[in-house]
Design a protein around this motif. Structure first.
Motif, PDB file in Angstrom:
ATOM      1  N   LEU A   1       2.749  -6.147  -3.500  1.00 16.71           N
ATOM      2  CA  LEU A   1       1.820  -7.189  -3.941  1.00 16.71           C
ATOM      3  C   LEU A   1       0.918  -7.674  -2.819  1.00 16.71           C
ATOM      4  O   LEU A   1      -0.085  -8.331  -3.066  1.00 16.71           O
ATOM      5  CB  LEU A   1       2.585  -8.372  -4.546  1.00 16.71           C
ATOM      6  CG  LEU A   1       3.328  -8.057  -5.840  1.00 16.71           C
ATOM      7  CD1 LEU A   1       4.122  -9.269  -6.306  1.00 16.71           C
ATOM      8  CD2 LEU A   1       2.363  -7.592  -6.915  1.00 16.71           C
ATOM      9  N   SER A   2       1.287  -7.374  -1.600  1.00 10.82           N
ATOM     10  CA  SER A   2       0.417  -7.704  -0.473  1.00 10.82           C
ATOM     11  C   SER A   2       0.022  -6.408   0.211  1.00 10.82           C
ATOM     12  O   SER A   2       0.667  -5.377   0.042  1.00 10.82           O
ATOM     13  CB  SER A   2       1.116  -8.646   0.518  1.00 10.82           C
ATOM     14  OG  SER A   2       2.153  -7.962   1.207  1.00 10.82           O
ATOM     15  N   GLY A   3      -1.034  -6.482   0.969  1.00 15.78           N
ATOM     16  CA  GLY A   3      -1.480  -5.317   1.713  1.00 15.78           C
ATOM     17  C   GLY A   3      -2.535  -5.726   2.715  1.00 15.78           C
ATOM     18  O   GLY A   3      -3.387  -6.572   2.418  1.00 15.78           O
ATOM     19  N   PHE A   4      -2.438  -5.155   3.903  1.00 15.36           N
ATOM     20  CA  PHE A   4      -3.362  -5.499   4.979  1.00 15.36           C
ATOM     21  C   PHE A   4      -3.739  -4.237   5.737  1.00 15.36           C
ATOM     22  O   PHE A   4      -2.866  -3.467   6.128  1.00 15.36           O
ATOM     23  CB  PHE A   4      -2.714  -6.503   5.956  1.00 15.36           C
ATOM     24  CG  PHE A   4      -2.218  -7.746   5.273  1.00 15.36           C
ATOM     25  CD1 PHE A   4      -3.065  -8.817   5.052  1.00 15.36           C
ATOM     26  CD2 PHE A   4      -0.915  -7.827   4.815  1.00 15.36           C
ATOM     27  CE1 PHE A   4      -2.622  -9.957   4.398  1.00 15.36           C
ATOM     28  CE2 PHE A   4      -0.454  -8.960   4.156  1.00 15.36           C
ATOM     29  CZ  PHE A   4      -1.311 -10.028   3.947  1.00 15.36           C
ATOM     30  N   VAL A   5      -5.038  -4.051   5.941  1.00 15.02           N
ATOM     31  CA  VAL A   5      -5.534  -2.996   6.821  1.00 15.02           C
ATOM     32  C   VAL A   5      -5.863  -3.688   8.127  1.00 15.02           C
ATOM     33  O   VAL A   5      -6.748  -4.550   8.191  1.00 15.02           O
ATOM     34  CB  VAL A   5      -6.787  -2.306   6.237  1.00 15.02           C
ATOM     35  CG1 VAL A   5      -7.338  -1.288   7.235  1.00 15.02           C
ATOM     36  CG2 VAL A   5      -6.470  -1.657   4.899  1.00 15.02           C
ATOM     37  N   LEU A   6      -5.123  -3.325   9.159  1.00  9.75           N
ATOM     38  CA  LEU A   6      -5.296  -3.924  10.485  1.00  9.75           C
ATOM     39  C   LEU A   6      -5.860  -2.884  11.433  1.00  9.75           C
ATOM     40  O   LEU A   6      -5.570  -1.694  11.307  1.00  9.75           O
ATOM     41  CB  LEU A   6      -3.942  -4.417  11.013  1.00  9.75           C
ATOM     42  CG  LEU A   6      -3.156  -5.350  10.095  1.00  9.75           C
ATOM     43  CD1 LEU A   6      -1.794  -5.669  10.710  1.00  9.75           C
ATOM     44  CD2 LEU A   6      -3.946  -6.617   9.815  1.00  9.75           C
ATOM     45  N   ALA A   7      -6.659  -3.340  12.388  1.00 12.78           N
ATOM     46  CA  ALA A   7      -7.231  -2.423  13.368  1.00 12.78           C
ATOM     47  C   ALA A   7      -7.369  -3.138  14.701  1.00 12.78           C
ATOM     48  O   ALA A   7      -7.483  -4.367  14.755  1.00 12.78           O
ATOM     49  CB  ALA A   7      -8.591  -1.906  12.903  1.00 12.78           C
TER      50      ALA A   7
ATOM     51  N   TRP B   1      -4.449  -7.592  16.452  1.00 14.82           N
ATOM     52  CA  TRP B   1      -4.924  -6.763  15.357  1.00 14.82           C
ATOM     53  C   TRP B   1      -5.943  -7.560  14.564  1.00 14.82           C
ATOM     54  O   TRP B   1      -5.738  -8.734  14.289  1.00 14.82           O
ATOM     55  CB  TRP B   1      -3.768  -6.390  14.422  1.00 14.82           C
ATOM     56  CG  TRP B   1      -2.779  -5.435  15.016  1.00 14.82           C
ATOM     57  CD1 TRP B   1      -1.649  -5.754  15.705  1.00 14.82           C
ATOM     58  CD2 TRP B   1      -2.836  -4.012  14.964  1.00 14.82           C
ATOM     59  NE1 TRP B   1      -1.003  -4.603  16.081  1.00 14.82           N
ATOM     60  CE2 TRP B   1      -1.703  -3.518  15.638  1.00 14.82           C
ATOM     61  CE3 TRP B   1      -3.739  -3.107  14.405  1.00 14.82           C
ATOM     62  CZ2 TRP B   1      -1.445  -2.159  15.771  1.00 14.82           C
ATOM     63  CZ3 TRP B   1      -3.482  -1.751  14.542  1.00 14.82           C
ATOM     64  CH2 TRP B   1      -2.348  -1.288  15.215  1.00 14.82           C
ATOM     65  N   ARG B   2      -7.020  -6.914  14.177  1.00 16.74           N
ATOM     66  CA  ARG B   2      -8.035  -7.535  13.318  1.00 16.74           C
ATOM     67  C   ARG B   2      -7.799  -7.081  11.882  1.00 16.74           C
ATOM     68  O   ARG B   2      -7.532  -5.908  11.650  1.00 16.74           O
ATOM     69  CB  ARG B   2      -9.426  -7.120  13.769  1.00 16.74           C
ATOM     70  CG  ARG B   2      -9.810  -7.702  15.113  1.00 16.74           C
ATOM     71  CD  ARG B   2     -11.075  -7.042  15.653  1.00 16.74           C
ATOM     72  NE  ARG B   2     -11.502  -7.662  16.873  1.00 16.74           N
ATOM     73  CZ  ARG B   2     -11.015  -7.396  18.069  1.00 16.74           C
ATOM     74  NH1 ARG B   2     -10.042  -6.503  18.211  1.00 16.74           N
ATOM     75  NH2 ARG B   2     -11.469  -8.005  19.147  1.00 16.74           N
TER      76      ARG B   2
END
Length: 184
Positions: free
Chosen positions: A133-139, A33-34
């Motif tokens: 408090l964290s968040g990631f958009v993965l693709a 995942w990027r």
């Protein structure tokens, strides 16, 4: 209220964490995942571009995690860890640990990784934690089309987060700037 009566203190409403996806197909989720956007975290401030996560099954049936990125001085930064599924019903709530990292070095522990949204074809994912408090958009790819970005923005809002807290992550073949998602 009658004289002498005392008003009851309001009962605080417990804050619940973001909901996980109804069902995570782990086999489809494994792989590379990027990171296309994230709420900045201390551990990824060293990363200038091409932040990636690679997930594979380990011999114990847990998930081997290998995160990597290109640093500001053009070197590769990597860390390896383990993810354990904490929620057998959805499979979308995990505890991720990294040996030697304070507060993240125990193999077992509370959920700190929730897959809250997925593209229907597993082309993108939104991940956060119970506190948001964290968040990631993965693709899977280096970039998303505008329709997918609109789905991601809606998912961030549905998870109780503000898209302006997410900054884009420079990716070769994708976004080159670092800007808040709300102005992307």
């Amino acid at each position: 209220m009658a004289a002498g009566e005392v008003a009851a203190a309001p009962v605080p409403v417990p804050v619940t964490g973001p909901a996980p996806v109804p069902r995570l197909d782990l086999e489809r989720y494994l792989g590379t995942w990027r990171q296309l956007a994230a709420i900045p975290q201390y551990f990824n401030l060293i990363c200038a571009r091409d932040t990636q996560a690679n997930y594979s099954l380990d011999p114990q049936g847990n998930i081997a995690v290998r995160n990597s990125c290109i640093t500001w001085v053009n070197t590769v930064n990597e860390i390896e860890g383990t993810a354990v599924v904490n929620d057998r019903e959805t499979g979308a709530q995990l505890h991720v640990s990294f040996p030697g990292v304070p507060t993240q070095d125990s193999l077992e522990g509370p959920t700190n990784y929730i897959v809250t949204a997925l593209g229907p074809d597993y082309s993108w994912a939104l991940v956060t934690d119970p506190s948001r408090l964290s968040g990631f958009v993965l693709a899977r790819a280096a970039a998303l089309d505008e329709g997918a970005w609109q789905e991601v923005l809606a998912a961030i809002t549905a998870a109780g987060q503000n898209p302006c807290m997410y900054l884009t992550s420079p990716t070769t073949g994708g976004e080159s700037r670092i800007v808040p998602l709300c102005v992307r």
